[in-house]
Design an enzyme around this catalytic site. Structure first.
Site, PDB file in Angstrom:
ATOM      1  N   GLY A  27       7.158  -6.876 -13.814  1.00  8.28           N
ATOM      2  CA  GLY A  27       6.788  -6.061 -12.648  1.00  8.28           C
ATOM      3  C   GLY A  27       5.750  -6.763 -11.807  1.00  8.28           C
ATOM      4  O   GLY A  27       4.985  -7.591 -12.318  1.00  8.28           O
ATOM      5  N   LYS A  28       5.772  -6.466 -10.533  1.00  5.80           N
ATOM      6  CA  LYS A  28       4.796  -7.070  -9.613  1.00  5.80           C
ATOM      7  C   LYS A  28       4.178  -5.956  -8.783  1.00  5.80           C
ATOM      8  O   LYS A  28       4.896  -5.070  -8.297  1.00  5.80           O
ATOM      9  CB  LYS A  28       5.507  -8.055  -8.663  1.00  5.80           C
ATOM     10  CG  LYS A  28       5.734  -9.457  -9.202  1.00  5.80           C
ATOM     11  CD  LYS A  28       6.178 -10.356  -8.058  1.00  5.80           C
ATOM     12  CE  LYS A  28       6.749 -11.704  -8.454  1.00  5.80           C
ATOM     13  NZ  LYS A  28       6.126 -12.433  -9.527  1.00  5.80           N
ATOM     14  N   GLY A  29       2.835  -5.989  -8.646  1.00  5.39           N
ATOM     15  CA  GLY A  29       2.205  -4.996  -7.779  1.00  5.39           C
ATOM     16  C   GLY A  29       1.537  -5.733  -6.644  1.00  5.39           C
ATOM     17  O   GLY A  29       1.805  -6.914  -6.429  1.00  5.39           O
ATOM     18  N   ASN A  30       0.602  -5.071  -5.921  1.00  4.38           N
ATOM     19  CA  ASN A  30      -0.064  -5.757  -4.806  1.00  4.38           C
ATOM     20  C   ASN A  30      -0.860  -6.933  -5.345  1.00  4.38           C
ATOM     21  O   ASN A  30      -0.626  -8.065  -4.998  1.00  4.38           O
ATOM     22  CB  ASN A  30      -1.019  -4.792  -4.089  1.00  4.38           C
ATOM     23  CG  ASN A  30      -0.259  -3.535  -3.670  1.00  4.38           C
ATOM     24  OD1 ASN A  30       0.958  -3.512  -3.773  1.00  4.38           O
ATOM     25  ND2 ASN A  30      -0.961  -2.504  -3.248  1.00  4.38           N
ATOM     26  N   PHE A  31      -1.858  -6.645  -6.197  1.00 11.56           N
ATOM     27  CA  PHE A  31      -2.714  -7.747  -6.688  1.00 11.56           C
ATOM     28  C   PHE A  31      -2.587  -7.861  -8.196  1.00 11.56           C
ATOM     29  O   PHE A  31      -3.512  -8.273  -8.863  1.00 11.56           O
ATOM     30  CB  PHE A  31      -4.176  -7.478  -6.296  1.00 11.56           C
ATOM     31  CG  PHE A  31      -4.306  -7.095  -4.850  1.00 11.56           C
ATOM     32  CD1 PHE A  31      -4.707  -5.806  -4.505  1.00 11.56           C
ATOM     33  CD2 PHE A  31      -3.964  -7.981  -3.841  1.00 11.56           C
ATOM     34  CE1 PHE A  31      -4.785  -5.429  -3.172  1.00 11.56           C
ATOM     35  CE2 PHE A  31      -4.039  -7.609  -2.511  1.00 11.56           C
ATOM     36  CZ  PHE A  31      -4.459  -6.322  -2.170  1.00 11.56           C
ATOM     37  N   VAL A  33       0.323  -8.564 -11.617  1.00  9.76           N
ATOM     38  CA  VAL A  33       1.665  -8.871 -12.105  1.00  9.76           C
ATOM     39  C   VAL A  33       1.710  -8.376 -13.547  1.00  9.76           C
ATOM     40  O   VAL A  33       0.675  -8.395 -14.241  1.00  9.76           O
ATOM     41  CB  VAL A  33       1.958 -10.388 -12.003  1.00  9.76           C
ATOM     42  CG1 VAL A  33       1.056 -11.183 -12.917  1.00  9.76           C
ATOM     43  CG2 VAL A  33       3.422 -10.676 -12.348  1.00  9.76           C
ATOM     44  N   LYS A  49      -0.832  -6.515 -18.022  1.00 10.13           N
ATOM     45  CA  LYS A  49      -1.042  -6.360 -16.579  1.00 10.13           C
ATOM     46  C   LYS A  49      -2.155  -7.340 -16.194  1.00 10.13           C
ATOM     47  O   LYS A  49      -3.275  -7.237 -16.696  1.00 10.13           O
ATOM     48  CB  LYS A  49      -1.451  -4.922 -16.260  1.00 10.13           C
ATOM     49  CG  LYS A  49      -1.496  -4.580 -14.777  1.00 10.13           C
ATOM     50  CD  LYS A  49      -1.690  -3.073 -14.619  1.00 10.13           C
ATOM     51  CE  LYS A  49      -1.593  -2.589 -13.195  1.00 10.13           C
ATOM     52  NZ  LYS A  49      -1.711  -1.101 -13.109  1.00 10.13           N
ATOM     53  N   ASP A 142       0.172  10.585  -9.713  1.00  9.33           N
ATOM     54  CA  ASP A 142       1.292   9.764  -9.237  1.00  9.33           C
ATOM     55  C   ASP A 142       2.492   9.901 -10.172  1.00  9.33           C
ATOM     56  O   ASP A 142       3.175   8.930 -10.497  1.00  9.33           O
ATOM     57  CB  ASP A 142       0.864   8.289  -9.136  1.00  9.33           C
ATOM     58  CG  ASP A 142       1.897   7.455  -8.391  1.00  9.33           C
ATOM     59  OD1 ASP A 142       1.899   6.211  -8.561  1.00  9.33           O
ATOM     60  OD2 ASP A 142       2.739   8.048  -7.679  1.00  9.33           O
TER      61      ASP A 142
END
Ligand SMILES: CC1(C)C(=O)N([C@H]2C=Cc3c(O)cccc32)c2nc(Nc3ccccc3)ncc21
Length: 330
Positions: A27-31, A33, A49, A142
């Site tokens: 998975g990749k997020g804004n800042f 991985v 993470k 969320d």
């Protein structure tokens, strides 16, 4: 020039973080991985993470530390378990439980909507995890099909407490959180809220998604979606039982003061059809009494059990704690 295959490269000189061999990106997020990794001693799969602190402003850095602080307080069979925290000058590595079956969103995309029997078993697990958080004055904010992961036994593991926060009974939060199709009307209206009631709205949307395989509120623009949510109207498909419809209508109530709470959901007819598995909160949490068998096993591996006992008791989330938790979950 023949490029060394990825697998060959890893077996030759694996990329390592602490005692973990990194295998692949999941998975990749804004800042951030998220990588799948394996502990070198226990060979257990974990998810790491990896957060690059240099890319974060003070506010977002504060949010990361709050997420970690909240994860450290949570120890529940249907919430992703944090095993270890490693931090350098520029990076934070959060080592946690790996849910091998991925998002329930993808499960539904592939197999379609669930039977109400399967949806009930799944929803009981989600509800017990949310109740556990609310009982500790933590609100997730969320909840959505994308954050509901499945482990190898198809059990729910709630992920991503990046929007979570502490709340108090009389207090008020106001941050706009979560994903629009799951957001409560009061959030769209920018009103203040206490906390649990917006998780309950999202749970109503989640239950609808499990049973229908579609969102109750959708729209081609944010404004169209907002209008749908604030109208409080959504379609009930022919195959949904009246008990299920009744429960969903008690959760997707526009007025947060009239919306069902966790206790009322648990008593509802649709939830009562089968004897749900014993509420996991009755399972002794690992942070209460360390498991002597695990400590003896670690001692036999040459890992000092008094050091491990101390690191569990202190909530250090260091290498000793990680090995203990990984052996506990085996
Ligand atoms: C550390 C943690 C909690 C996390 O941050 N993620 C990320 C990464 C991908 C992703 C997502 O697609 C949705 C939610 C969270 C996430 C995790 N993903 C998994 N399993 C997985 C397995 C196959 C596909 C997707 C997720 N287990 C644990 C975690």
């Amino acid at each position: 020039m023949s490029t060394m295959g990825e697998r060959e490269r890893i077996t030759k000189n694996p990329i390592r973080v602490g005692f973990y061999d990194i295998e692949r990106t999941i998975g990749k997020g804004n800042f951030a991985v998220v990588k799948l990794a394996r502990h070198r001693i226990t060979r257990t799969e974990v998810a790491i993470k990896i957060i690059d602190k240099t890319q974060l402003d003070a506010g977002n850095l504060q949010k990361v530390y709050r997420e970690v602080d909240i994860m450290k307080r949570l120890d529940h069979p249907h919430i992703i378990k944090l095993y270890q925290v490693m931090e350098t000058k520029n990076m934070i590595y959060l080592v946690s439980e790996y849910a091998s079956q991925g998002e329930i969103f993808d499960y539904i995309a592939r197999y379609g909507r669930m039977t109400e029997e399967t949806a009930r078993k799944t929803f009981w697990q989600i509800l017990s995890a949310v109740e556990y958080c609310h009982n500790r004055n933590i609100v997730h904010r969320d909840l959505k099909a994308e954050n509901l992961l499945l482990d190898s036994n198809n059990n729910i593991k709630i992920a991503d407490f990046g929007f979570s926060n502490y709340y108090t009974a009389g207090g008020q939060l106001s941050t706009w959180c979560g994903s629009p199709p799951y957001a409560a009307p009061e959030v769209f209206e920018g009103k203040k809220y206490t906390g649990p009631e917006i998780d309950i709205w999202s749970l109503g949307v989640v239950l609808y998604v499990l049973v229908c395989g579609a969102l109750p509120f959708d729209g081609c623009s944010l404004q169209a979606l907002r209008d749908r949510v604030l109208s409080g109207r959504f379609r009930i498909p022919y195959f949904m039982s009246s008990d299920c419809e009744s429960l969903i209508r008690k959760m997707l109530v526009l007025d947060p003061t009239k919306r069902y709470g966790v206790a009322q959901i648990k008593r509802h007819r649709w939830m009562q059809v089968e004897v749900p598995t014993a509420p996991p909160s009755s399972v002794p949490s690992s942070t209460s009494q360390p498991n002597e068998q695990i400590l003896r096993l670690m001692q036999s591996l040459g890992i000092d059990s008094s050091k491990t006992r101390e690191s569990i008791r202190m909530g250090s989330y260091d290498h000793h704690a990680a090995i203990y938790y990984l052996l506990l979950d085996k």
